[in-house]
Design a protein around this motif. Structure first.
Motif, PDB file in Angstrom:
ATOM      1  N   GLY A  37     -47.513  11.337 -19.345  1.00  0.00           N
ATOM      2  CA  GLY A  37     -48.292  11.628 -18.148  1.00  0.00           C
ATOM      3  C   GLY A  37     -47.460  11.514 -16.889  1.00  0.00           C
ATOM      4  O   GLY A  37     -47.564  12.349 -15.978  1.00  0.00           O
ATOM      5  N   ALA A  38     -46.611  10.480 -16.823  1.00  0.00           N
ATOM      6  CA  ALA A  38     -45.765  10.294 -15.648  1.00  0.00           C
ATOM      7  C   ALA A  38     -44.762  11.432 -15.503  1.00  0.00           C
ATOM      8  O   ALA A  38     -44.518  11.936 -14.392  1.00  0.00           O
ATOM      9  N   ALA A  39     -44.182  11.859 -16.631  1.00  0.00           N
ATOM     10  CA  ALA A  39     -43.225  12.963 -16.580  1.00  0.00           C
ATOM     11  C   ALA A  39     -43.919  14.251 -16.136  1.00  0.00           C
ATOM     12  O   ALA A  39     -43.396  15.003 -15.303  1.00  0.00           O
ATOM     13  N   LEU A  40     -45.087  14.493 -16.676  1.00  0.00           N
ATOM     14  CA  LEU A  40     -45.831  15.700 -16.336  1.00  0.00           C
ATOM     15  C   LEU A  40     -46.187  15.721 -14.856  1.00  0.00           C
ATOM     16  O   LEU A  40     -45.962  16.719 -14.147  1.00  0.00           O
ATOM     17  N   PHE A  41     -46.721  14.608 -14.353  1.00  0.00           N
ATOM     18  CA  PHE A  41     -47.112  14.547 -12.953  1.00  0.00           C
ATOM     19  C   PHE A  41     -45.886  14.636 -12.042  1.00  0.00           C
ATOM     20  O   PHE A  41     -45.919  15.266 -10.978  1.00  0.00           O
ATOM     21  N   GLY A  42     -44.793  14.046 -12.476  1.00  0.00           N
ATOM     22  CA  GLY A  42     -43.564  14.138 -11.693  1.00  0.00           C
ATOM     23  C   GLY A  42     -43.081  15.556 -11.537  1.00  0.00           C
ATOM     24  O   GLY A  42     -42.648  15.973 -10.449  1.00  0.00           O
ATOM     25  N   GLY A  67     -53.670  14.662 -20.771  1.00  0.00           N
ATOM     26  CA  GLY A  67     -54.373  15.240 -19.631  1.00  0.00           C
ATOM     27  C   GLY A  67     -55.095  14.187 -18.808  1.00  0.00           C
ATOM     28  O   GLY A  67     -55.053  14.206 -17.569  1.00  0.00           O
ATOM     29  N   TYR A  68     -55.767  13.255 -19.472  1.00  0.00           N
ATOM     30  CA  TYR A  68     -56.444  12.178 -18.741  1.00  0.00           C
ATOM     31  C   TYR A  68     -55.432  11.299 -18.001  1.00  0.00           C
ATOM     32  O   TYR A  68     -55.697  10.808 -16.898  1.00  0.00           O
ATOM     33  N   GLU A  69     -54.278  11.123 -18.617  1.00  0.00           N
ATOM     34  CA  GLU A  69     -53.248  10.296 -17.986  1.00  0.00           C
ATOM     35  C   GLU A  69     -52.743  10.938 -16.691  1.00  0.00           C
ATOM     36  O   GLU A  69     -52.621  10.266 -15.659  1.00  0.00           O
ATOM     37  N   LEU A  73     -53.151   9.623 -12.658  1.00  0.00           N
ATOM     38  CA  LEU A  73     -52.041   9.507 -11.716  1.00  0.00           C
ATOM     39  C   LEU A  73     -52.288  10.343 -10.470  1.00  0.00           C
ATOM     40  O   LEU A  73     -51.933   9.941  -9.354  1.00  0.00           O
ATOM     41  N   ALA A  74     -52.900  11.514 -10.654  1.00  0.00           N
ATOM     42  CA  ALA A  74     -53.194  12.386  -9.514  1.00  0.00           C
ATOM     43  C   ALA A  74     -54.232  11.735  -8.593  1.00  0.00           C
ATOM     44  O   ALA A  74     -54.114  11.799  -7.361  1.00  0.00           O
ATOM     45  N   ILE A  75     -55.253  11.114  -9.184  1.00  0.00           N
ATOM     46  CA  ILE A  75     -56.260  10.407  -8.367  1.00  0.00           C
ATOM     47  C   ILE A  75     -55.597   9.301  -7.551  1.00  0.00           C
ATOM     48  O   ILE A  75     -55.835   9.148  -6.344  1.00  0.00           O
TER      49      ILE A  75
END
Length: 487
Positions: A37-42, A67-69, A73-75
């Protein structure tokens, strides 16, 4: 010769690495999900730094957990987030359920997707299916995939675009067309061939800090990044760079053998001869006098030319009549290193020849004839098809198409370069000539096939970037191929 490649892996290998991370390295599955999740959001923040809105589609497995992760992070980063759940979150696997509950605790809520009413805004995250999909997409998911593909914003696929089979690159009924795919642990082989070209967008890999586990495995394939030929010595002469004999150009098809012959010259062959129909022998080299053209109407006409040749290219414009069969039989009987293309492959399919010193260059239709199947079977698993071709006929098999595959019996290489402008007559003839020209210079057959496919595709990409894809001609490629081979 320098060949740069990147390792590709099967889904089984990715799963094995994940198990080893949990069991041997003691990394909890939930921690791997957090890293994903962190890699994706980054990557989302890096590519779209001004974005502030996210729509996430979450499926029923660990891909949904990813996806939830990223939604959580986006929130926490202040994004406006909408999450559509496509399955009851309380029925998720343990790690994905934990990610869902963390998302809710962070202030998130889920909505049920309704095709005609749900608003899709901002960056769209596809977390419907992961690498485990092996059957056609269920009907209930089709509206969601259609909505994702119709969205105004960019689409990010989690691990693989949903609906794409991660081992084969084929679409299982329908698939998300992503602008960016963030794949985890290691690159999947199916992302680089077949229909994946229209689904994957740009691909980045987040290894989740367990890359060393994949390093202990033999890759399932190798993505070709670039190639470089050695510099020639100043004292070099044409005899050092080989003599290519090209056989083909039946009535009405003189252009095919002409394209292949010039490509062999532009690839650096020292000498290039053409054996063709008597009616064409005085015409083929009018605009390219460096070609040595001779009439060949019967087997005896080829003897001297075959004796002098270092490598034979047979098939461009060959046809399938009695003359073609005679020319083909002579070429194969000579036992010289050989490139078999076009109608040479169709004639090969009628027999049962097997050799170690040839390169076969079929498109999917020719591959289907060689394997006695249909093109759908070839397209359903291109990796299996190129392996079957090599095992049945020996030598090196090169399966053309989006994500060209080269199999030598030990390794499978993928050339992901190329573009739709190459969908025009004569492109395969140019490729056959380039490969023949490289073999003539002394490069091993597998390397000649690999470099030929890569530089052929790269030349087309270079020209398309300059002039556009439509109207790209096979005859445009040889001068650009020359430029690239000399870089």
């Amino acid at each position: 010769m320098q060949i740069s490649t990147s390792a590709l892996y099967s889904t089984a290998q990715i799963r094995q690495a994940e198990r080893q991370a949990i069991e041997r390295l003691g990394i909890p599955g939930r921690e791997l999900m957090r890293r994903a999740g962190a890699a994706l959001f980054g990557h989302i923040q890096q590519r779209w730094p001004e974005a502030g809105e996210l729509t996430v589609f979450c499926g029923s497995g660990n891909n949904g957990g990813d996806g939830y992760e990223v939604a959580r992070l986006a929130i926490e980063a202040g994004y406006r987030v909408t999450v559509f759940e496509m399955a009851d979150p309380e029925q998720l696997p343990a790690d994905a359920l934990s990610a869902y509950r963390d998302f809710v605790q962070a202030g998130g809520c889920v909505s049920t997707f309704e095709a005609d009413r749900s608003a899709i805004t901002g960056i769209v995250v596809d977390a419907l299916f992961g690498i485990g999909l092996s059957r056609p997409v269920a009907a209930g998911y089709l509206p969601a995939i259609a909505a994702i593909n119709a969205a105004a914003g960019p689409v990010v696929a989690v691990d693989v675009p949903s609906g794409l089979q991660a081992d084969t690159g084929c679409i299982l009924g329908a698939a998300v067309a992503a602008d960016l795919t963030v794949t985890f642990i290691g690159p999947k082989q199916g992302l680089y061939t077949g229909a994946a070209a229209d689904c994957r967008g740009d691909v980045v890999c987040a290894d989740l800090q367990i890359a060393e586990l994949l390093g202990q495995m033999a890759p399932a394939g190798h993505l070709v990044i670039g190639t470089r030929l050695p510099k020639r010595q100043r004292k070099a002469h044409k005899g050092q760079f080989g003599h290519v004999l090209l056989i083909g150009g039946n009535h009405g098809y003189s252009g095919a053998i002409r394209l292949a012959a010039e490509a062999a010259l532009r690839a650096g062959a020292g000498l290039v001869s053409v054996a063709t129909r008597a009616a064409h022998s005085a015409l083929v080299n009018i605009a390219r006098p460096e070609l040595m053209c001779r009439a060949a109407e019967q087997a005896g006409d080829l003897e001297q030319m075959l004796d002098k040749a270092d490598v034979v290219v047979v098939g461009p414009g060959l046809g399938r009549d009695a003359w073609a069969q005679t020319m083909f039989d002579c070429a194969v009987a000579a036992s010289k290193p050989c490139v078999v293309d076009a109608d040479g492959l169709n004639l090969l399919a009628l027999g049962n020849s097997k050799r170690d010193n040839w390169v076969l260059t079929p498109h999917p239709g020719e591959a289907a004839r060689l394997l006695s199947c249909d093109t759908r079977q070839v397209g359903a698993d291109r990796f299996a098809a190129v392996t079957a071709l090599q095992q049945r006929y020996g030598g090196v098999a090169l399966l053309k198409g989006a994500g060209t595959l080269i199999g030598d019996g030990l390794r499978t290489y993928v050339v992901a370069a190329g573009n739709p402008g190459m969908a025009s007559g004569g492109m395969g003839d140019v490729l056959a000539g380039v490969i023949g020209g490289l073999i003539a210079q002394g490069f091993p057959l597998d390397q000649a096939a690999l470099v030929g496919a890569q530089v052929h595709a790269a030349a087309a990409d270079s020209l398309a970037a300059e002039y556009g894809e439509r109207g790209l001609l096979a005859g445009d490629l040889p001068p650009r191929i020359r430029e690239l081979l000399n870089r």
